[in-house]
Design a protein around this motif. Structure first.
Motif, PDB file in Angstrom:
ATOM      1  N   GLY A   5     -11.373   4.167  97.674  1.00 49.70           N
ATOM      2  CA  GLY A   5     -11.348   5.618  97.864  1.00 49.70           C
ATOM      3  C   GLY A   5     -12.535   6.295  97.213  1.00 49.70           C
ATOM      4  N   SER A   6     -12.407   7.606  97.093  1.00 48.38           N
ATOM      5  CA  SER A   6     -13.466   8.426  96.513  1.00 48.38           C
ATOM      6  C   SER A   6     -13.432   8.355  94.987  1.00 48.38           C
ATOM      7  N   GLY A   7     -14.480   8.871  94.369  1.00 50.90           N
ATOM      8  CA  GLY A   7     -14.532   8.939  92.914  1.00 50.90           C
ATOM      9  C   GLY A   7     -13.407   9.789  92.351  1.00 50.90           C
ATOM     10  N   ALA A   8     -13.085  10.889  93.035  1.00 58.25           N
ATOM     11  CA  ALA A   8     -12.003  11.758  92.572  1.00 58.25           C
ATOM     12  C   ALA A   8     -10.652  11.052  92.690  1.00 58.25           C
ATOM     13  N   GLU A   9     -10.458  10.277  93.746  1.00 61.27           N
ATOM     14  CA  GLU A   9      -9.208   9.518  93.890  1.00 61.27           C
ATOM     15  C   GLU A   9      -9.097   8.474  92.784  1.00 61.27           C
ATOM     16  N   PHE A  10     -10.210   7.831  92.448  1.00 61.82           N
ATOM     17  CA  PHE A  10     -10.197   6.859  91.359  1.00 61.82           C
ATOM     18  C   PHE A  10      -9.864   7.548  90.039  1.00 61.82           C
ATOM     19  N   ALA A  11     -10.422   8.733  89.813  1.00 62.90           N
ATOM     20  CA  ALA A  11     -10.148   9.484  88.583  1.00 62.90           C
ATOM     21  C   ALA A  11      -8.667   9.850  88.508  1.00 62.90           C
ATOM     22  N   PHE A  12      -8.075  10.245  89.632  1.00 61.25           N
ATOM     23  CA  PHE A  12      -6.650  10.583  89.650  1.00 61.25           C
ATOM     24  C   PHE A  12      -5.813   9.336  89.355  1.00 61.25           C
ATOM     25  N   LEU A  13      -6.171   8.202  89.963  1.00 64.75           N
ATOM     26  CA  LEU A  13      -5.492   6.936  89.689  1.00 64.75           C
ATOM     27  C   LEU A  13      -5.589   6.598  88.204  1.00 64.75           C
ATOM     28  N   TRP A  14      -6.775   6.726  87.641  1.00 65.20           N
ATOM     29  CA  TRP A  14      -6.979   6.470  86.216  1.00 65.20           C
ATOM     30  C   TRP A  14      -6.062   7.371  85.388  1.00 65.20           C
ATOM     31  N   GLY A  15      -5.977   8.660  85.763  1.00 70.19           N
ATOM     32  CA  GLY A  15      -5.110   9.593  85.049  1.00 70.19           C
ATOM     33  C   GLY A  15      -3.648   9.161  85.108  1.00 70.19           C
ATOM     34  N   CYS A  16      -3.210   8.706  86.279  1.00 73.93           N
ATOM     35  CA  CYS A  16      -1.831   8.219  86.425  1.00 73.93           C
ATOM     36  C   CYS A  16      -1.568   7.053  85.483  1.00 73.93           C
ATOM     37  N   LEU A  17      -2.461   6.086  85.505  1.00 75.96           N
ATOM     38  CA  LEU A  17      -2.288   4.884  84.689  1.00 75.96           C
ATOM     39  C   LEU A  17      -2.399   5.215  83.201  1.00 75.96           C
ATOM     40  N   ARG A  18      -3.280   6.132  82.873  1.00 77.43           N
ATOM     41  CA  ARG A  18      -3.518   6.493  81.463  1.00 77.43           C
ATOM     42  C   ARG A  18      -2.280   7.105  80.817  1.00 77.43           C
ATOM     43  N   ILE A  19      -1.481   7.852  81.603  1.00 79.45           N
ATOM     44  CA  ILE A  19      -0.279   8.458  81.017  1.00 79.45           C
ATOM     45  C   ILE A  19       0.950   7.561  81.185  1.00 79.45           C
ATOM     46  N   GLY A  20       0.718   6.332  81.656  1.00 76.28           N
ATOM     47  CA  GLY A  20       1.795   5.350  81.679  1.00 76.28           C
ATOM     48  C   GLY A  20       2.578   5.248  82.977  1.00 76.28           C
ATOM     49  N   LEU A  21       2.088   5.878  84.044  1.00 82.15           N
ATOM     50  CA  LEU A  21       2.769   5.756  85.333  1.00 82.15           C
ATOM     51  C   LEU A  21       2.466   4.390  85.940  1.00 82.15           C
TER      52      LEU A  21
END
Length: 115
Positions: A5-21
């Motif tokens: 995906g896009s860089g923004a989609e990767f950033a959102f994925l990273w955010g999800c994983l970072r908060i434990g989702l």
């Protein structure tokens, strides 16, 4: 590894994983709705939080906000179809996700976007 995906989609994925989702439990990536992009009225959600019934559309300003009337009409038709199916649709700009990915995820989980 190559992210599809896009860089923004990767950033959102990273955010999800970072908060434990957990992917596949708390959220899914690239979710087709009503046939996906192949069918009129179909959509491809960037992310979905199934337990919350929230669909996330990360909107690149170039491809959505500044796009012509046809693209805006298509985005609106997708929103109406998703909401008619009972889903909360959250639109978030790519610039916000890139600037504050964790806040973007937290806002999205509360049904709040920035567009």
């Amino acid at each position: 590894a190559n992210f599809p995906g896009s860089g923004a989609e990767f950033a959102f994925l990273w955010g999800c994983l970072r908060i434990g989702l957990q992917e596949g439990v708390d959220f899914t990536y690239q979710v087709p709705f009503a046939g996906g992009r192949l069918f009129r009225g179909g959509a491809l959600l960037d992310f979905e939080f199934p337990p919350l019934n929230i669909g996330i559309r990360i909107q690149g300003l170039h491809w959505h906000a500044y796009a012509g009337g046809d693209k805006r009409a298509s985005d609106l038709a997708q929103r109406i179809a998703l909401e008619s199916a009972g889903m909360t649709v959250v639109d978030i700009s790519d610039t916000f996700v890139l600037r504050a990915p964790i806040q973007a995820v937290q806002n999205a989980m509360r049904g709040m976007g920035d567009l």
